[in-house]
Write a protein that holds these residues in place. Structure first.
Motif, PDB file in Angstrom:
ATOM      1  N   ARG A  92     -15.318  -8.452  67.609  1.00 41.48           N
ATOM      2  CA  ARG A  92     -13.669  -8.617  66.913  1.00 41.48           C
ATOM      3  C   ARG A  92     -12.529  -8.665  68.280  1.00 41.48           C
ATOM      4  O   ARG A  92     -11.721  -9.594  68.506  1.00 41.48           O
ATOM      5  N   GLN A  93     -12.684  -7.812  69.255  1.00 39.30           N
ATOM      6  CA  GLN A  93     -11.765  -7.576  70.305  1.00 39.30           C
ATOM      7  C   GLN A  93     -11.916  -8.639  71.015  1.00 39.30           C
ATOM      8  O   GLN A  93     -11.026  -9.179  71.709  1.00 39.30           O
ATOM      9  N   GLU A  94     -13.130  -9.213  71.393  1.00 38.44           N
ATOM     10  CA  GLU A  94     -13.421 -10.252  72.309  1.00 38.44           C
ATOM     11  C   GLU A  94     -12.821 -11.572  71.590  1.00 38.44           C
ATOM     12  O   GLU A  94     -12.230 -12.508  72.203  1.00 38.44           O
ATOM     13  N   ALA A  95     -12.997 -11.824  70.262  1.00 37.60           N
ATOM     14  CA  ALA A  95     -12.387 -13.115  69.663  1.00 37.60           C
ATOM     15  C   ALA A  95     -11.051 -12.718  69.540  1.00 37.60           C
ATOM     16  O   ALA A  95     -10.321 -13.763  69.807  1.00 37.60           O
ATOM     17  N   GLU A  96     -10.320 -11.738  69.566  1.00 39.89           N
ATOM     18  CA  GLU A  96      -8.815 -11.558  69.332  1.00 39.89           C
ATOM     19  C   GLU A  96      -8.299 -11.974  70.971  1.00 39.89           C
ATOM     20  O   GLU A  96      -7.335 -12.535  71.112  1.00 39.89           O
ATOM     21  N   GLU A  97      -8.955 -11.572  72.032  1.00 42.54           N
ATOM     22  CA  GLU A  97      -8.705 -12.095  73.385  1.00 42.54           C
ATOM     23  C   GLU A  97      -8.776 -13.494  73.632  1.00 42.54           C
ATOM     24  O   GLU A  97      -7.883 -14.144  73.969  1.00 42.54           O
ATOM     25  N   LEU A  98      -9.904 -14.130  73.101  1.00 42.37           N
ATOM     26  CA  LEU A  98     -10.105 -15.453  73.168  1.00 42.37           C
ATOM     27  C   LEU A  98      -8.747 -16.257  72.462  1.00 42.37           C
ATOM     28  O   LEU A  98      -8.504 -17.121  72.896  1.00 42.37           O
ATOM     29  N   ARG A  99      -8.437 -15.671  71.292  1.00 43.89           N
ATOM     30  CA  ARG A  99      -7.366 -16.478  70.461  1.00 43.89           C
ATOM     31  C   ARG A  99      -6.174 -16.252  71.259  1.00 43.89           C
ATOM     32  O   ARG A  99      -5.317 -17.426  71.536  1.00 43.89           O
ATOM     33  N   ILE A 102      -6.428 -18.818  74.209  1.00 38.83           N
ATOM     34  CA  ILE A 102      -6.111 -20.213  73.718  1.00 38.83           C
ATOM     35  C   ILE A 102      -4.730 -20.367  73.396  1.00 38.83           C
ATOM     36  O   ILE A 102      -4.320 -21.385  73.774  1.00 38.83           O
ATOM     37  N   GLU A 103      -4.113 -19.414  72.813  1.00 43.13           N
ATOM     38  CA  GLU A 103      -2.631 -19.674  72.701  1.00 43.13           C
ATOM     39  C   GLU A 103      -1.704 -19.656  73.810  1.00 43.13           C
ATOM     40  O   GLU A 103      -1.047 -20.527  73.756  1.00 43.13           O
ATOM     41  N   ARG A 104      -2.183 -19.026  74.772  1.00 38.90           N
ATOM     42  CA  ARG A 104      -1.447 -19.121  76.104  1.00 38.90           C
ATOM     43  C   ARG A 104      -1.644 -20.486  76.810  1.00 38.90           C
ATOM     44  O   ARG A 104      -0.815 -21.134  77.330  1.00 38.90           O
ATOM     45  N   GLN A 105      -2.726 -20.913  76.719  1.00 37.01           N
ATOM     46  CA  GLN A 105      -3.416 -22.178  77.146  1.00 37.01           C
ATOM     47  C   GLN A 105      -2.548 -23.386  76.464  1.00 37.01           C
ATOM     48  O   GLN A 105      -1.960 -24.222  77.066  1.00 37.01           O
ATOM     49  N   ASN A 106      -2.426 -23.417  75.090  1.00 39.04           N
ATOM     50  CA  ASN A 106      -1.655 -24.251  74.452  1.00 39.04           C
ATOM     51  C   ASN A 106      -0.134 -24.160  74.616  1.00 39.04           C
ATOM     52  O   ASN A 106       0.364 -25.200  74.547  1.00 39.04           O
ATOM     53  N   ALA A 107       0.266 -22.803  74.627  1.00 41.15           N
ATOM     54  CA  ALA A 107       1.649 -22.832  74.976  1.00 41.15           C
ATOM     55  C   ALA A 107       2.043 -23.388  76.242  1.00 41.15           C
ATOM     56  O   ALA A 107       3.095 -23.710  76.458  1.00 41.15           O
TER      57      ALA A 107
END
Length: 108
Positions: A92-99, A102-107
């Motif tokens: 869960r922590q790793e998934a949260e970090e990946l999200r 990804i949000e930083r990359q998209n922004a």
């Protein structure tokens, strides 16, 4: 009463006391005596009691062994559950970090 009569009276009283004691002893043993059939019954009951005690000891040993096995199995299952929960927490922590990545990359 002269001396000879006293001795004879004492001897008669003692003899009568002896006879009463002997008769009482005979009477008590006549009613209390255990017959051969009763002895066989007592032997059978003693043997059955011994076998029942052995079965009880075997049952106690079996249940103690089974309890030990189940306790070990429960401890092992608990350890596996803790490991699975820790792995899930890390995922869960790793998934949260990946999200977040990804949000930083998209922004940006």
């Amino acid at each position: 009463m002269n001396r000879t009569e006293l001795i004879i009276a004492t001897a008669v009283v003692l003899f009568i006391a002896f006879l009463l004691g002997w008769f009482s002893h005979w009477l008590i043993h006549r009613f209390v005596r255990v017959g051969q059939g009763e002895m066989n019954d007592l032997d059978n009951m003693a043997q059955q009691l011994h076998e029942a005690e052995e079965q009880r000891d075997q049952a106690i040993s079996y249940y103690q062994q089974r309890e030990s096995e189940l306790t070990n199995q429960a401890n092992q299952t608990d350890a596996e559950l803790r490991a699975a929960m820790e792995g899930l927490r890390e995922a869960r922590q790793e998934a949260e970090e990946l999200r977040a990545f990804i949000e930083r990359q998209n922004a940006g």
